[in-house]
Design a protein around this motif. Structure first.
Motif, short mmCIF file in Angstrom:
data_model
loop_
_atom_site.label_atom_id
_atom_site.label_comp_id
_atom_site.label_asym_id
_atom_site.label_seq_id
_atom_site.Cartn_x
_atom_site.Cartn_y
_atom_site.Cartn_z
N ASN A 277 9.86 -7.18 11.07
CA ASN A 277 10.00 -7.73 9.73
C ASN A 277 10.78 -9.04 9.83
N TYR B 179 1.53 -1.17 -4.93
CA TYR B 179 0.28 -1.39 -4.21
C TYR B 179 -0.14 -0.15 -3.44
N VAL C 222 11.80 -6.23 -4.92
CA VAL C 222 10.74 -6.09 -3.92
C VAL C 222 11.11 -4.96 -2.97
N TYR D 1 16.10 -6.66 -2.80
CA TYR D 1 15.13 -6.59 -1.70
C TYR D 1 15.40 -5.34 -0.87
N GLU E 184 0.52 -13.90 -0.45
CA GLU E 184 1.36 -14.26 -1.59
C GLU E 184 1.19 -15.73 -1.96
N SER F 238 13.79 -3.22 2.41
CA SER F 238 12.86 -3.23 3.53
C SER F 238 12.58 -1.80 3.97
N PHE G 40 5.49 -1.92 -1.89
CA PHE G 40 4.50 -1.77 -0.84
C PHE G 40 4.94 -0.61 0.04
N CYS H 16 4.36 -7.77 4.71
CA CYS H 16 4.08 -8.46 3.44
C CYS H 16 4.91 -9.72 3.26
N PHE I 206 7.69 -5.37 -7.15
CA PHE I 206 6.62 -5.03 -6.22
C PHE I 206 7.06 -3.85 -5.35
N LEU J 179 7.33 -10.82 1.08
CA LEU J 179 7.28 -11.43 -0.25
C LEU J 179 8.51 -12.28 -0.56
N GLU K 281 9.09 -3.52 0.32
CA GLU K 281 7.88 -3.81 1.08
C GLU K 281 7.98 -3.30 2.50
N SER K 282 6.82 -3.18 3.14
CA SER K 282 6.77 -2.88 4.57
C SER K 282 6.81 -4.19 5.34
#
Length: 530
Positions: free
Chosen positions: A267, A171, A236, A259, A212, A261, A204, A242, A202, A244, A238-239
């Protein structure tokens, strides 16, 4: 004299199917028959980095040209295409040119688009891109970077979405393209169009709010959300905004979850559907992210989950409190609570030992070993020690009585040197005696001890240490050594055999009594190969 080209056609096609690029092109120059068979393989996989629109047009004309012997466009052989472009200049023209490429490459199976800037302007100004991409009836893998709201709407309308098996999305935050004018669709709703999706990734990189789940559905009714029954692997990165992880309970057949982070602050798992249990995972990797040169811990782990066969938590868990208990730290306490809740049979954990004095060394190791005594007991354990200094001595005795069948102990170099001094390879070898581990753990069958450090030459400078021995340098030591225990005899084995044994031990159906019987027999080796 017989040659390679005298083989049967089916054998030739099988051999040539392993060739790509220059290898296939060189073979095509040998003979006319070789040209007919090998030249299509030269254009099966193409990777193009476009400097600008003119560079892309030159490449497109070349692949559109007719082959002088096959009498067909070279692009008709294309199966996998990677397009890379840096900057925003010429992006719209390249996107428009891809429409013509897709029209000719009708048998394209994999498409990767790597753009530094947002893909949305090109998608918005060239709506035919979605039509051309959706007309590819053999497309199985799709990888897009620079994804925004317009790209997500395009994916939701793809006619061939039900046949795509692997999807990767990177993204991009909106700049001049406002997300309010064209908001993101609900991610679960978009993914429900991909009926055969087995792999999903994903990324981010910045703060970007993407819904989502459908906001019109109340969180108290999670079962009416679109399900993703075909998904097997989810990755995933992500920041903090998100979250997810909400998608995990919607994947009833998910087997592998990774995952990462990118930030830890704020978070927090929002628990929209926290009452819905997670599926039973074969593998779960919870990794830390890296932002501005600093390593951050993983996010808060959810409260509702299913069992995990193999759990990997690669984030340094430190013991620096005076009590020397792993439960004294909030991060450590939540991590070990998560380990006990998911009941893994295999655990991979990175450990940071940095207590202030060596007098507490024994208590420190015993505390960590006690944290690994879960019910049901672990069968496989791998420890990654970061800057352990002198705290490796006595690790085997601290793990006395555990029911492990596989144990790996690795020392990782602290390249940033922000903790304690690094141990040398000699200190690692002296502290980690393999016989001490086998004596302390009666059930242990496979043991691996090694490091991921750099060796020092005679000048004191770091140099790459040899990874594996070869025939000409018998004096070199392997970075990791493996041992097998059977009948009270400890025998050194190769890495491939150790990994094969580890795979058997970590299987859910592993038999503790007879699971490794006849491991080195020809029957066992043949069953693993087939």
């Amino acid at each position: 004299m017989s040659s390679l080209l005298d083989l049967n056609l089916d054998l030739l096609l099988l051999i040539i199917s392993y060739l790509q690029g220059w290898d296939a092109l060189n073979l095509s120059l040998c003979a006319k028959r070789a040209y007919h068979l090998a030249i299509p393989r030269a254009y099966v996989y193409l990777d193009k980095t476009c400097r600008d629109h003119a560079d892309f047009n030159i490449w497109r004309e070349r692949v559109f040209a007719l082959d002088p012997i096959l009498k067909s466009p070279r692009i008709s052989c294309l199966r996998s295409l990677v397009i890379q472009h840096r900057g925003q200049h010429g992006l719209r023209a390249i996107v428009a040119g891809l429409v013509e490429v897709f029209a000719q490459a009708r048998r394209l199976e994999s498409f990767v688009a790597r753009f530094e800037e947002s893909l949305d302007p090109g998608v918005t100004e060239c709506p035919r891109l979605g039509e051309a991409l959706g007309a590819l009836k053999f497309l199985r893998q799709l990888n897009l970077t620079g994804v925004g709201s317009a790209t997500m709407h395009m994916l939701h309308a793809l006619p061939n979405a039900p046949i795509i098996e692997a999807l990767s999305l990177d993204y991009h935050p909106p700049n001049s393209w406002s997300a309010g004018e064209n908001p993101f669709p609900a991610l679960a709703k978009v993914l429900s169009r991909f009926a055969r999706l087995r792999y999903l990734m994903f990324v981010f990189k910045q703060d970007l709010v993407v819904p989502e789940l459908d906001p019109s559905i109340p969180p108290t009714n999670p079962l009416i959300y679109p399900q993703l029954p075909s998904l097997r692997t989810l990755a995933v990165a992500e920041s903090y905004s998100c979250n997810l992880m909400d998608l995990v309970p919607l994947c009833p057949n998910l087997s592998s979850l990774s995952y990462i982070s990118l930030r830890a602050d704020a978070n927090v798992y929002r628990r929209k559907i926290a009452d819905t249990p997670w599926p039973a995972l074969r593998a779960f990797e919870c990794l830390p992210g890296y932002l501005q040169g600093r390593q951050h811990p993983p996010p808060s782990l959810p409260q509702s989950r299913g069992d995990v066969s193999r759990l990997t938590i690669v984030t340094p868990l430190s013991i620096s409190a005076p009590s020397l208990s792993p439960m004294s730290s909030t991060a450590s306490a939540s991590t070990f609570a998560f380990v006990r809740a998911v009941q893994p049979s295999a655990l991979v954990l990175k450990v940071l030992l940095r207590s202030p004095s060596s007098s507490s060394e024994k208590s420190q190791l015993i505390c960590w070993a006690d944290a690994f005594r879960v019910d049901p007991p672990l069968r496989s354990l791998e420890l990654l020690f970061l800057s352990p200094n002198q705290h490796l001595t006595g690790l085997g005795a601290a793990m006395e009585g555990m029911s492990l069948y596989y144990l790996g102990v690795h020392v990782i170099v602290d390249r940033h040197k922000i903790f304690q001094r690094n141990v040398t390879r000699t200190e690692v070898a002296r502290a980690l005696d393999p016989r001490a581990f086998f004596d302390a753990i009666p059930t242990l069958r496979v043991l691996g001890i090694g490091d991921q450090m750099l060796a020092l030459d005679h000048t004191g400078k770091e140099r790459e240490a040899p990874r594996e021995p070869d025939e000409t340098s018998r004096e070199w030591t392997r970075r990791t050594r493996w041992w097998w225990m059977e009948g009270g005899e400890m025998v050194e084995i190769w890495r491939e055999d150790a990994e094969r044994a580890r795979e058997i031990i970590e299987r859910p159906e592993f038999d503790r009594e007879r699971g490794l019987e006849g491991f080195f027999s020809e029957k066992c080796l043949y069953s693993m190969l087939t």
